[in-house]
Design a protein around this motif. Structure first.
Motif, PDB file in Angstrom:
ATOM      1  N   ILE A   1      47.486  40.751  47.139  1.00 57.11           N
ATOM      2  CA  ILE A   1      46.168  40.137  47.339  1.00 57.11           C
ATOM      3  C   ILE A   1      45.133  40.795  46.427  1.00 57.11           C
ATOM      4  CG2 ILE A   1      44.294  39.803  48.988  1.00 57.11           C
ATOM      5  CD1 ILE A   1      46.364  39.490  51.175  1.00 57.11           C
ATOM      6  N   GLY A   2      45.192  42.133  46.326  1.00 53.72           N
ATOM      7  CA  GLY A   2      44.252  42.832  45.463  1.00 53.72           C
ATOM      8  C   GLY A   2      44.389  42.434  44.007  1.00 53.72           C
ATOM      9  N   ILE A   3      45.634  42.346  43.512  1.00 56.70           N
ATOM     10  CA  ILE A   3      45.862  41.993  42.106  1.00 56.70           C
ATOM     11  C   ILE A   3      45.413  40.561  41.834  1.00 56.70           C
ATOM     12  CG2 ILE A   3      47.632  41.612  40.364  1.00 56.70           C
ATOM     13  CD1 ILE A   3      49.180  43.940  41.617  1.00 56.70           C
ATOM     14  N   TYR A   4      45.852  39.623  42.690  1.00 61.18           N
ATOM     15  CA  TYR A   4      45.493  38.219  42.462  1.00 61.18           C
ATOM     16  C   TYR A   4      44.000  37.978  42.659  1.00 61.18           C
ATOM     17  CZ  TYR A   4      50.368  36.789  42.098  1.00 61.18           C
ATOM     18  OH  TYR A   4      51.658  36.629  41.682  1.00 61.18           O
ATOM     19  N   GLY A   5      43.365  38.731  43.584  1.00 59.41           N
ATOM     20  CA  GLY A   5      41.927  38.573  43.769  1.00 59.41           C
ATOM     21  C   GLY A   5      41.158  38.935  42.508  1.00 59.41           C
TER      22      GLY A   5
ATOM     23  N   PHE B   1      41.788  36.179  39.831  1.00 59.04           N
ATOM     24  CA  PHE B   1      40.977  34.980  40.073  1.00 59.04           C
ATOM     25  C   PHE B   1      39.509  35.231  39.727  1.00 59.04           C
ATOM     26  CE2 PHE B   1      44.159  33.533  43.518  1.00 59.04           C
ATOM     27  CZ  PHE B   1      44.972  32.996  42.535  1.00 59.04           C
ATOM     28  N   GLU B   2      39.022  36.433  40.047  1.00 60.13           N
ATOM     29  CA  GLU B   2      37.634  36.751  39.717  1.00 60.13           C
ATOM     30  C   GLU B   2      37.456  36.797  38.203  1.00 60.13           C
ATOM     31  OE1 GLU B   2      33.701  37.442  40.331  1.00 60.13           O
ATOM     32  OE2 GLU B   2      35.208  37.031  41.887  1.00 60.13           O
ATOM     33  N   GLY B   3      38.468  37.279  37.485  1.00 56.88           N
ATOM     34  CA  GLY B   3      38.375  37.307  36.028  1.00 56.88           C
ATOM     35  C   GLY B   3      38.376  35.922  35.418  1.00 56.88           C
ATOM     36  N   TYR B   4      39.167  35.002  35.992  1.00 58.44           N
ATOM     37  CA  TYR B   4      39.212  33.638  35.479  1.00 58.44           C
ATOM     38  C   TYR B   4      37.984  32.825  35.893  1.00 58.44           C
ATOM     39  CZ  TYR B   4      43.945  33.799  33.576  1.00 58.44           C
ATOM     40  OH  TYR B   4      45.050  34.093  32.826  1.00 58.44           O
ATOM     41  N   SER B   5      37.373  33.195  37.028  1.00 58.94           N
ATOM     42  CA  SER B   5      36.204  32.456  37.522  1.00 58.94           C
ATOM     43  C   SER B   5      35.079  33.441  37.809  1.00 58.94           C
ATOM     44  CB  SER B   5      36.556  31.662  38.786  1.00 58.94           C
ATOM     45  OG  SER B   5      37.637  30.786  38.544  1.00 58.94           O
ATOM     46  N   PRO B   6      34.437  33.978  36.782  1.00 61.93           N
ATOM     47  CA  PRO B   6      33.357  34.948  37.008  1.00 61.93           C
ATOM     48  C   PRO B   6      32.258  34.352  37.873  1.00 61.93           C
ATOM     49  CG  PRO B   6      33.980  34.856  34.686  1.00 61.93           C
ATOM     50  CD  PRO B   6      34.655  33.693  35.355  1.00 61.93           C
ATOM     51  N   GLY B   7      31.816  35.121  38.838  1.00 66.23           N
ATOM     52  CA  GLY B   7      30.769  34.655  39.736  1.00 66.23           C
ATOM     53  C   GLY B   7      31.290  34.103  41.038  1.00 66.23           C
ATOM     54  N   ALA B   8      32.612  33.943  41.180  1.00 66.10           N
ATOM     55  CA  ALA B   8      33.155  33.470  42.454  1.00 66.10           C
ATOM     56  C   ALA B   8      32.922  34.487  43.562  1.00 66.10           C
ATOM     57  CB  ALA B   8      34.651  33.180  42.311  1.00 66.10           C
TER      58      ALA B   8
END
Length: 485
Positions: A306-310, A313-320
């Motif tokens: 969960i930590g790695i994928y979180g 995802f934050e890197g691919y969608s900055p501001g999420a």
């Protein structure tokens, strides 16, 4: 501005009263603890429990509780154990604590049907007295990589099953010295990477050293590591792997008096009156239960993913924001569960992250995601840093709850204020001053009015006097049209 100052002062007062209340409760609880400690410092036998995988939480519980028991008068510690194994670092920390102990440790594999597999075998060999209940097992001490599943892959450095069975049959038919030499020759020729052989050989040397320290069967210990061999309780007693087979705790205590052990490198005998001492159980507290849940291998693996994928995802969608917050918290918890970070560092990191997230909530429009994540990280980090058994290091649970509650209320108040401002009707920029009250500041040479601390040029169809109240009826650029209020 004044409203925000009043709110800040109100929150400060709430924190002050929460801290004062927590301090009073801490003083009262400390006095009760001192009275209880004075009554509890009588000679007794401490009973600890290892039930489940061995990890950082197990080490924390075992070391803290045994130190507390020794301070309260424990003359012997019994560890009731039922474990499938655990982490190497946690196991070595427990063994170092046992070997440095000034009082004997008795590791007792119980109840019937329990096992001391993998890491449990090392702890059993390290204990001053190794005991088992009938119908229990030990062994299978081959180190494996994290994520290896039984039945899906052979342990590192392990030959195929047919080769293992054949080597076992050959070793049973050979003489003792010849069999040992043959096993070493076969081990040297086994398949496996250099890293796997290094880990196996290190584990063999470690468990042989423990066996030789307490005069137990070192050859079988090596076989348990190289070939994942296992034994039942009666077989272990016959092979000189354990010292005692006892049906229950009372039977175990009857077999302990005058038994010779190696304590701090010297041969000693267990006191003759040890069987007459009362047994006091030191069960894991709620904090250790929580940490044990986090450090469960399955939970730790899920937290790591969960930590790695979180973070991905934050890197691919900055501001999420939400994936990043969840990812950071889960990653810190996973680092602690896998013993990448000690509990003190993990707790401190979570507190710092929580404080930063709460502060960022007031500057970044996250609609509560940062603040809620910050409160959660703050509470978990504070719980991890609680050490109620060390004088001077006590952290009040009431204080932690109060700070979390005040932080949550402040966050809710901020979210309400933001939501209230968003629900206000939108006003065009060229009509923002319409309807506002003003005071006439100057009449000559031109009409000036004061609106909310600002001086504006104004026009009016009626005569006005200085200090008169007026209201803005229209706005044209930097010129206001006003009428008497």
């Amino acid at each position: 501005m004044e409203q925000w100052c009043r709110k800040a002062l109100f929150l400060l007062w709430m924190l002050f009263f929460a801290h004062a209340s927590a301090f009073a409760q801490e003083v009262e609880s400390a006095e009760r603890a001192e009275r209880a400690a004075a009554d509890a410092t009588k000679p007794h036998i401490a009973q600890l429990t290892i039930d489940g995988p061995i990890g950082p939480a197990t080490t924390d519980y075992l070391i803290r509780t045994s130190d507390k028991a020794r301070e309260q008068g424990a003359r012997l510690i019994i560890i009731d154990m039922d474990t499938p194994g655990g982490l190497d670092a946690a196991t070595r920390d427990i063994i170092q604590h046992i070997l440095a102990s000034e009082i004997p440790y008795v590791t007792y594999v119980t109840p019937a049907g329990a096992r001391a597999a993998s890491a449990g075998t090392y702890i059993l060999y390290a204990s001053h007295v190794a005991a088992m209940t009938p119908s229990t097992t030990l062994g299978a001490a081959t180190p494996v990589q994290m994520g290896g599943m039984p039945g899906q892959q052979e342990p590192p450095g392990q030959p195929p099953k047919e080769a293992t069975d054949q080597s076992s049959k050959e070793s049973e038919n050979d003489a003792s010295d010849g069999a040992q030499g043959g096993e070493e020759d076969k081990s040297a020729g086994r398949s496996g990477s250099a890293m796997e052989r290094k880990v196996i050989n290190d584990s063999v040397a470690y468990i042989r050293g423990l066996a030789q320290r307490h005069g137990r069967n070192a050859d079988w210990a090596e076989k348990a590591v190289r070939d994942a061999a296992t034994l039942t309780a009666q077989e272990a007693l016959k092979e000189n792997v354990i010292d005692v087979v006892a049906d229950n705790q009372q039977d175990l205590l009857q077999q302990l008096p005058d038994r010779e052990i190696v304590l701090l490198g010297e041969k000693q005998k267990i006191a003759a009156d040890v069987a007459e001492l009362p047994v006091v159980a030191y069960a894991p507290d709620w904090r250790n239960e929580l940490l044990s849940l986090i450090t469960n291998p399955q939970i730790a693996y899920i937290l790591l993913l969960i930590g790695i994928y979180g973070l991905i995802f934050e890197g691919y969608s900055p501001g999420a924001i939400v994936p990043g917050v969840v990812g950071v918290i889960c990653l810190l918890l996973a680092f602690y569960a896998l013993q990448v970070l000690p509990i003190s560092y993990a707790g401190l990191a979570l507190i710092i992250v929580g404080a930063l997230l709460i502060a960022a909530e007031f500057f970044v429009p996250s609609f509560g995601a940062l603040g809620i994540g910050g409160v959660i990280a703050l509470v978990i980090g504070s719980v991890m840093l609680i050490d109620s058994d060390v004088p001077g290091m006590r952290v009040s649970k009431t204080l932690i709850g109060s700070i979390a509650a005040v932080s949550g209320l402040a966050l809710l108040g901020f979210m309400y204020a933001v939501g209230h401002s968003l629900r206000k009707p939108k006003v065009p920029a060229n009509q923002a001053m319409v309807g506002r009250a003003a005071i006439v500041d100057e009449v000559q040479p031109e009409l000036l009015v004061k609106v909310g601390g600002e001086i504006w040029r104004a026009q009016c169809d009626q005569p006005l006097t200085k200090g008169q109240s007026v209201r803005v009826t229209s706005e044209q650029g930097l010129m206001l049209q006003v009428q008497p209020d």
